[in-house]
Design a protein around this motif. Sequence first.
Motif, PDB file in Angstrom:
ATOM      1  N   ASP A   1       0.838  -1.211   0.000  1.00  0.00           N
ATOM      2  CA  ASP A   1       0.000   0.000   0.000  1.00  0.00           C
ATOM      3  C   ASP A   1       0.870   1.258   0.000  1.00  0.00           C
TER       4      ASP A   1
ATOM      5  N   ASP B   1       1.818   1.764  -3.587  1.00  0.00           N
ATOM      6  CA  ASP B   1       0.727   2.389  -4.352  1.00  0.00           C
ATOM      7  C   ASP B   1       0.726   3.900  -4.125  1.00  0.00           C
ATOM      8  N   ALA B   2       0.930   4.307  -2.888  1.00  0.00           N
ATOM      9  CA  ALA B   2       0.913   5.745  -2.571  1.00  0.00           C
ATOM     10  C   ALA B   2       2.068   6.466  -3.269  1.00  0.00           C
TER      11      ALA B   2
ATOM     12  N   LEU C   1       1.205   6.875  -6.949  1.00  0.00           N
ATOM     13  CA  LEU C   1       0.224   7.950  -7.122  1.00  0.00           C
ATOM     14  C   LEU C   1       0.879   9.316  -6.923  1.00  0.00           C
TER      15      LEU C   1
ATOM     16  N   ARG D   1      -5.864  10.192   0.613  1.00  0.00           N
ATOM     17  CA  ARG D   1      -7.021   9.616  -0.094  1.00  0.00           C
ATOM     18  C   ARG D   1      -7.666  10.667  -0.994  1.00  0.00           C
TER      19      ARG D   1
ATOM     20  N   TRP E   1      -5.543   7.694  -3.029  1.00  0.00           N
ATOM     21  CA  TRP E   1      -4.939   6.484  -2.459  1.00  0.00           C
ATOM     22  C   TRP E   1      -5.958   5.709  -1.636  1.00  0.00           C
TER      23      TRP E   1
END
Length: 325
Positions: free
Chosen positions: A228, A231-232, A235, A297, A302
């Motif tokens: 995770d 992923d952040a 992004l 988010r 995210w």
Amino acid sequence: MKALVVGGAGYIGSHMVKHLCRSGVQVTVLDNLSSGYREAVVASAELVVGSAADANLLASLFARHRFDAVLHFASFIQVGESVADPAKYYANNVATTLTLLDAMRQADVRHFIFSSTAAVYGEPSYVPIDETHSKNPISPYGRSKWIVEQVLEDYDRAYGLKSVCLRYFNAAGADPEKELGERHVPETHLIPLVLQAASGRREAISVFGTDYDTPDGTCIRDYIHVADLCDAHALALDYLLAGGASMRFNLGNGQGFSVQEVIDTARRITGRKIAVRYEARRPGDPARLVADSRLARDVLGWKPKRAELTSIIADAWGWEQKWPW
Ligand code: UFG
């Protein structure tokens, strides 16, 4: 797309390199292998073994490649050691970062993603902690990260260097495909140590403090899966390349688990006995650290996909079972 990943042979960096290569980014890793591993760098990335403190090496790397962005994972991370030897932390975490930023300026590379930490906040005055919470780091480690964050604000204003600082809470877990995982020497983090006790590599897990002001008396942390975190970063990279302004984001799940809950969950997942030694508090541990990550988010879009503690521990267990790596 070309990216330079400094510290790409380490725990979080190596997962990120795999992630970037999978999405078609051309990756060069710069790592001095002081705590990283050559075999943690996926084959499709170029590995340059050397130091980010070496200005000549950096100049030649930046001359050879036209990097779109630099991601910086290389730092010392032990809070206790930073108290005993702050010079080591300021030299590596601050001075070396300045050398890297100089090389970026000379090469006119303007996108930077920096691994920061919840330790910039110090003892929280409220939880969950949002990004506007006061910054009062209580260790040289936390201060070294906070100094770089402030330097980056000045560099944006003066040189137009755009950065995203990602303040990790408790990074944990491993590559779900079991190719990579946490491999610190010495290991000081709770989840890998608990799993070493489960696998029999360690006699017992020590629990540091049972008299905190929490429901079961042990410290509460916000564990976030390394996938995770990747992923952040991806992004954040898209965000910067699309012209986004410099930002700082917390990365956590927003849910806290106590040390005792981590041990109980690990017992369930592994089916093993885990012996526990209850010990005194470890100096400098806040009772509760939980992230408010709404900003990441909202701005980056995210959404942690492996937020459950069970999936974090299951993936870390998959990696532990592969030991010796
Ligand atoms: N703990 C134990 N026994 C152990 C190891 C840890 O009880 O053998 C406890 C700690 O006291 C703490 C919790 O488990 O309450 C988590 O400890 P970790 O060492 O795994 O992680 P920290 O919360 O201390 O550290 C993390 C990051 C640091 C960062 C810090 C911010 O790993 O890089 O959060 O406070 F600086």
